[in-house]
Motif scaffolding. Structure first.
Motif, short mmCIF file in Angstrom:
data_model
loop_
_atom_site.label_atom_id
_atom_site.label_comp_id
_atom_site.label_asym_id
_atom_site.label_seq_id
_atom_site.Cartn_x
_atom_site.Cartn_y
_atom_site.Cartn_z
N GLN A 193 0.65 -1.08 0.05
CA GLN A 193 -0.09 -0.06 -0.01
C GLN A 193 0.83 1.42 0.04
O GLN A 193 0.52 2.41 -0.50
CB GLN A 193 -1.04 -0.07 1.23
N GLN B 82 1.22 4.00 -3.05
CA GLN B 82 0.67 5.53 -2.68
C GLN B 82 1.73 6.28 -3.06
O GLN B 82 1.47 7.53 -3.54
CB GLN B 82 0.42 5.57 -1.12
N VAL C 180 -4.44 5.31 -2.77
CA VAL C 180 -4.48 3.82 -2.76
C VAL C 180 -4.88 3.28 -1.19
O VAL C 180 -5.37 2.52 -0.98
CB VAL C 180 -3.10 3.23 -2.99
N ARG C 181 -4.65 4.50 -0.17
CA ARG C 181 -4.76 4.35 0.97
C ARG C 181 -6.49 3.91 1.52
O ARG C 181 -6.89 3.26 2.23
CB ARG C 181 -4.42 5.27 1.97
N ASP D 90 -9.98 -0.54 -0.27
CA ASP D 90 -10.20 -1.86 0.62
C ASP D 90 -10.68 -3.00 -0.30
O ASP D 90 -11.01 -2.67 -1.45
CB ASP D 90 -11.24 -1.73 1.92
N ARG E 174 -8.32 -5.24 -5.04
CA ARG E 174 -7.57 -6.09 -4.20
C ARG E 174 -8.08 -7.47 -3.93
O ARG E 174 -9.31 -7.80 -3.98
CB ARG E 174 -7.62 -5.42 -2.54
N TYR F 13 -2.60 -6.30 -3.87
CA TYR F 13 -3.20 -5.28 -4.68
C TYR F 13 -3.00 -5.86 -6.31
O TYR F 13 -1.82 -6.06 -6.72
CB TYR F 13 -2.45 -4.04 -4.49
#
Length: 339
Positions: free
Chosen positions: A55, A59, A66-67, A70, A94, A99
């Motif tokens: 992540q 990011q 990207v944070r 979920d 995800r 990812y």
């Protein structure tokens, strides 16, 4: 049996790695308009990032937040040069802790290699996920009902539902992507065909992307556009509040100074001889291109629908293929407003 061999047995016609058609393209386009289609998404590749720093690494590389992603959501994103020019665009989702980046297949190897160069000491690893998962697209007026009948529920746009043998991503325009192992997908494909789905090739799914206003960077358009030129921020692919990433300064400056001079428009042209990367012209261009085709696909009405990135100032003057006197492009609606 491999997924490619299964599709060939099912009647898929290939040109290099792309499924061009199963029957006739116009028959498949008619099914998209009137009923529903299922399309192998062979035009895309999948890069998987695994590891506890995935992540944080992504990011710092991609334009989206990207944070905020979920396991039950998906997002569009892009990866740019330090000058803000897009090297690739993605649909990011995800699978548990991994990812998954969907990218134009022709760009996967080079972008995967480039991103891997910057991993350094980060605890993440980029790998080719195409042997583990394959994807199909489902679209058309009956698509939502068929997804509900098959999986028991329908994901909203940019939502992801995970089932025992497959994951379903909801997209704008009542479209869906299904991700599964090759074995599970072969079983699912057979089931969907038995329920009346029309198998269709890459051009049909490309048309749905154009109608949804979803740009995809390909080899023909790599490093041509800053994300805002491709409307990436309008589909959730750019976050202006996140930290640094390659090209972030250029992207932010363009946004806050209001200097976006090009935008992506959906248009129709009475010709099917249209390719991504082809230049378009206007009467004020003095022989210089006013824009460039980003995506093109055959239209059920004949001719083609396109996404074209063009000078905003040239739009009222008309855009043409080949030269300023060539076939004229007619503007069509996008599902979102251009700022």
């Amino acid at each position: 049996m491999t997924w490619t061999a299964f599709l060939q047995q099912a009647g898929a016609q290939f040109e290099q790695h792309l499924v061009t058609h199963f029957t006739q393209t116009d028959t498949e386009l008619a099914a998209l308009e009137q009923n529903w289609v299922i399309c192998p998404l062979s035009q895309y590749g999948l890069i998987r990032f695994s590891g506890e720093d995935s992540q944080a690494f992504l990011q710092g590389q991609l334009s989206s937040d990207v944070r905020a992603l979920d396991v039950n959501t998906a997002q569009y994103s892009s990866y740019s040069t330090p000058k803000g020019r897009m090297l690739a665009s993605f649909l990011v989702s995800r699978q548990q802790d991994d990812y998954v980046l969907q990218i134009a297949a022709e760009l996967q190897a080079s972008i995967q290699k480039r991103l891997s160069m910057f991993i350094m000491r980060s605890k993440t690893k980029a790998s080719d996920a195409n042997a583990d998962w394959v994807q199909i697209g489902v679209a058309g007026p009956a698509a939502s009902g068929q997804i509900a009948a098959c999986f028991g529920s329908v994901p909203a746009a940019m939502a992801v539902q995970h089932h025992a043998n497959a994951s379903v991503i909801g997209l704008a325009g009542e479209r869906f992507q299904i991700m599964a192992s090759p074995e599970a997908m072969a079983t699912l494909w057979t089931e969907l065909i038995s329920k009346g789905a029309q198998a269709a090739g890459t051009p049909v799914w490309q048309l749905t992307e154009i109608r949804a206003g979803c740009p995809w960077v390909t080899g023909a358009t790599q490093e041509e556009f800053v994300p805002q030129m491709a409307n990436m921020e309008l589909i959730g692919g750019v976050n202006f509040k996140k930290g640094c990433y390659p090209g972030q300064e250029i992207v932010a400056r363009m946004q806050y100074l209001g200097k976006t001079k090009r935008r992506t428009y959906r248009m129709y042209v009475d010709s099917r001889d249209v390719l991504a990367g082809q230049d378009v012209y206007s009467s004020d261009s003095d022989g210089q291109a006013s824009g460039k085709i980003m995506l093109a696909a055959p239209s059920p009405q004949g001719g083609a629908e396109v996404l074209v990135v063009a000078q905003i100032a040239s739009l009222p003057l008309g855009l043409h293929l080949i030269d300023a006197n060539g076939p004229q492009l007619t503007q069509l609606n996008l599902p979102y407003a251009l700022n």
